[in-house]
Design a protein around this motif. Structure first.
Motif, PDB file in Angstrom:
ATOM      1  N   LYS A  86       0.824  -1.209   0.000  1.00  0.00           N
ATOM      2  CA  LYS A  86       0.000   0.000   0.000  1.00  0.00           C
ATOM      3  C   LYS A  86       0.854   1.252   0.000  1.00  0.00           C
ATOM      4  O   LYS A  86       0.479   2.256  -0.608  1.00  0.00           O
ATOM      5  CB  LYS A  86      -0.950  -0.003   1.198  1.00  0.00           C
ATOM      6  CG  LYS A  86      -2.040  -1.035   1.088  1.00  0.00           C
ATOM      7  CD  LYS A  86      -2.991  -0.945   2.261  1.00  0.00           C
ATOM      8  CE  LYS A  86      -4.078  -1.999   2.126  1.00  0.00           C
ATOM      9  NZ  LYS A  86      -5.070  -1.873   3.186  1.00  0.00           N
ATOM     10  N   VAL A  87       1.999   1.199   0.660  1.00  0.00           N
ATOM     11  CA  VAL A  87       2.888   2.352   0.698  1.00  0.00           C
ATOM     12  C   VAL A  87       3.463   2.613  -0.690  1.00  0.00           C
ATOM     13  O   VAL A  87       3.488   3.746  -1.168  1.00  0.00           O
ATOM     14  CB  VAL A  87       4.012   2.130   1.731  1.00  0.00           C
ATOM     15  CG1 VAL A  87       5.013   3.258   1.702  1.00  0.00           C
ATOM     16  CG2 VAL A  87       3.437   1.970   3.131  1.00  0.00           C
ATOM     17  N   VAL A  88       3.895   1.569  -1.366  1.00  0.00           N
ATOM     18  CA  VAL A  88       4.443   1.704  -2.723  1.00  0.00           C
ATOM     19  C   VAL A  88       3.357   2.193  -3.673  1.00  0.00           C
ATOM     20  O   VAL A  88       3.594   3.049  -4.528  1.00  0.00           O
ATOM     21  CB  VAL A  88       5.045   0.366  -3.201  1.00  0.00           C
ATOM     22  CG1 VAL A  88       5.523   0.468  -4.638  1.00  0.00           C
ATOM     23  CG2 VAL A  88       6.187  -0.060  -2.299  1.00  0.00           C
ATOM     24  N   GLN A  89       2.167   1.681  -3.516  1.00  0.00           N
ATOM     25  CA  GLN A  89       1.040   2.107  -4.351  1.00  0.00           C
ATOM     26  C   GLN A  89       0.729   3.585  -4.118  1.00  0.00           C
ATOM     27  O   GLN A  89       0.437   4.322  -5.058  1.00  0.00           O
ATOM     28  CB  GLN A  89      -0.184   1.248  -4.043  1.00  0.00           C
ATOM     29  CG  GLN A  89      -1.337   1.487  -4.978  1.00  0.00           C
ATOM     30  CD  GLN A  89      -2.496   0.538  -4.678  1.00  0.00           C
ATOM     31  OE1 GLN A  89      -2.519  -0.132  -3.656  1.00  0.00           O
ATOM     32  NE2 GLN A  89      -3.446   0.494  -5.568  1.00  0.00           N
ATOM     33  N   PRO A  93       8.429   9.789  -1.894  1.00  0.00           N
ATOM     34  CA  PRO A  93       9.354   8.658  -1.727  1.00  0.00           C
ATOM     35  C   PRO A  93      10.115   8.678  -0.410  1.00  0.00           C
ATOM     36  O   PRO A  93      10.346   7.621   0.187  1.00  0.00           O
ATOM     37  CB  PRO A  93      10.309   8.810  -2.915  1.00  0.00           C
ATOM     38  CG  PRO A  93       9.525   9.530  -3.944  1.00  0.00           C
ATOM     39  CD  PRO A  93       8.639  10.471  -3.181  1.00  0.00           C
ATOM     40  N   GLY A  94      10.479   9.842   0.076  1.00  0.00           N
ATOM     41  CA  GLY A  94      11.178   9.920   1.356  1.00  0.00           C
ATOM     42  C   GLY A  94      10.321   9.467   2.524  1.00  0.00           C
ATOM     43  O   GLY A  94      10.788   8.776   3.428  1.00  0.00           O
ATOM     44  N   ARG A 108       9.612  -1.244 -10.018  1.00  0.00           N
ATOM     45  CA  ARG A 108       9.215  -2.643 -10.216  1.00  0.00           C
ATOM     46  C   ARG A 108       7.701  -2.802 -10.122  1.00  0.00           C
ATOM     47  O   ARG A 108       7.102  -3.578 -10.865  1.00  0.00           O
ATOM     48  CB  ARG A 108       9.909  -3.534  -9.186  1.00  0.00           C
ATOM     49  CG  ARG A 108      11.395  -3.699  -9.481  1.00  0.00           C
ATOM     50  CD  ARG A 108      12.143  -4.403  -8.388  1.00  0.00           C
ATOM     51  NE  ARG A 108      11.587  -5.713  -8.091  1.00  0.00           N
ATOM     52  CZ  ARG A 108      12.017  -6.495  -7.116  1.00  0.00           C
ATOM     53  NH1 ARG A 108      13.009  -6.109  -6.350  1.00  0.00           N
ATOM     54  NH2 ARG A 108      11.467  -7.670  -6.903  1.00  0.00           N
ATOM     55  N   TYR A 109       7.067  -2.053  -9.210  1.00  0.00           N
ATOM     56  CA  TYR A 109       5.618  -2.116  -9.062  1.00  0.00           C
ATOM     57  C   TYR A 109       4.921  -1.563 -10.302  1.00  0.00           C
ATOM     58  O   TYR A 109       3.944  -2.128 -10.775  1.00  0.00           O
ATOM     59  CB  TYR A 109       5.182  -1.345  -7.814  1.00  0.00           C
ATOM     60  CG  TYR A 109       3.695  -1.372  -7.572  1.00  0.00           C
ATOM     61  CD1 TYR A 109       3.084  -2.481  -7.022  1.00  0.00           C
ATOM     62  CD2 TYR A 109       2.897  -0.279  -7.903  1.00  0.00           C
ATOM     63  CE1 TYR A 109       1.719  -2.507  -6.797  1.00  0.00           C
ATOM     64  CE2 TYR A 109       1.534  -0.293  -7.684  1.00  0.00           C
ATOM     65  CZ  TYR A 109       0.949  -1.417  -7.132  1.00  0.00           C
ATOM     66  OH  TYR A 109      -0.405  -1.440  -6.930  1.00  0.00           O
ATOM     67  N   GLU A 110       5.448  -0.454 -10.836  1.00  0.00           N
ATOM     68  CA  GLU A 110       4.842   0.126 -12.040  1.00  0.00           C
ATOM     69  C   GLU A 110       5.014  -0.785 -13.243  1.00  0.00           C
ATOM     70  O   GLU A 110       4.145  -0.859 -14.104  1.00  0.00           O
ATOM     71  CB  GLU A 110       5.459   1.496 -12.324  1.00  0.00           C
ATOM     72  CG  GLU A 110       5.017   2.568 -11.352  1.00  0.00           C
ATOM     73  CD  GLU A 110       5.717   3.894 -11.578  1.00  0.00           C
ATOM     74  OE1 GLU A 110       6.783   3.914 -12.240  1.00  0.00           O
ATOM     75  OE2 GLU A 110       5.208   4.912 -11.074  1.00  0.00           O
TER      76      GLU A 110
END
Length: 66
Positions: free
Chosen positions: A2-5, A14-15, A34-36
Motif C-alpha cells: 500500500k505504501v508503494v502504491q 518517496p522519502g 518494479r511495481y509500475e
C-alpha cells in the motif's frame, strides 16, 4: 504494498515511504519502478525459487571397497 502504491499515485513522497518501510529512498524508488512495471508480482523476490549454482546432485557413488 500500500505504501508503494501510494507513492505511485503521488499521495506519498518517496522519502516518507522510505521512512515507513525502513528503507533508503533509492531502494524505495526501485520498488516503485518494479511495481509500475509488473504490479504486485514485481515486488516478489525473483531468486527465491532458483537453486544455488553450487548445489550437489543426489548421486550415489558405487562402493569400491575390496
Amino acid at each position: 504494498m500500500k505504501v508503494v502504491q501510494a507513492v505511485c499515485e503521488r499521495r506519498l513522497k518517496p522519502g516518507q515511504a522510505a521512512d515507513r518501510l525502513a528503507l533508503s529512498v533509492r531502494q524505495d524508488e526501485r520498488l516503485v519502478l518494479r511495481y509500475e512495471a509488473a504490479g504486485v508480482a514485481g515486488l516478489v523476490s525473483g531468486g527465491c525459487a532458483a537453486q544455488p549454482k553450487n548445489i550437489r546432485k543426489n548421486t550415489i557413488k558405487p562402493d569400491i571397497s575390496i
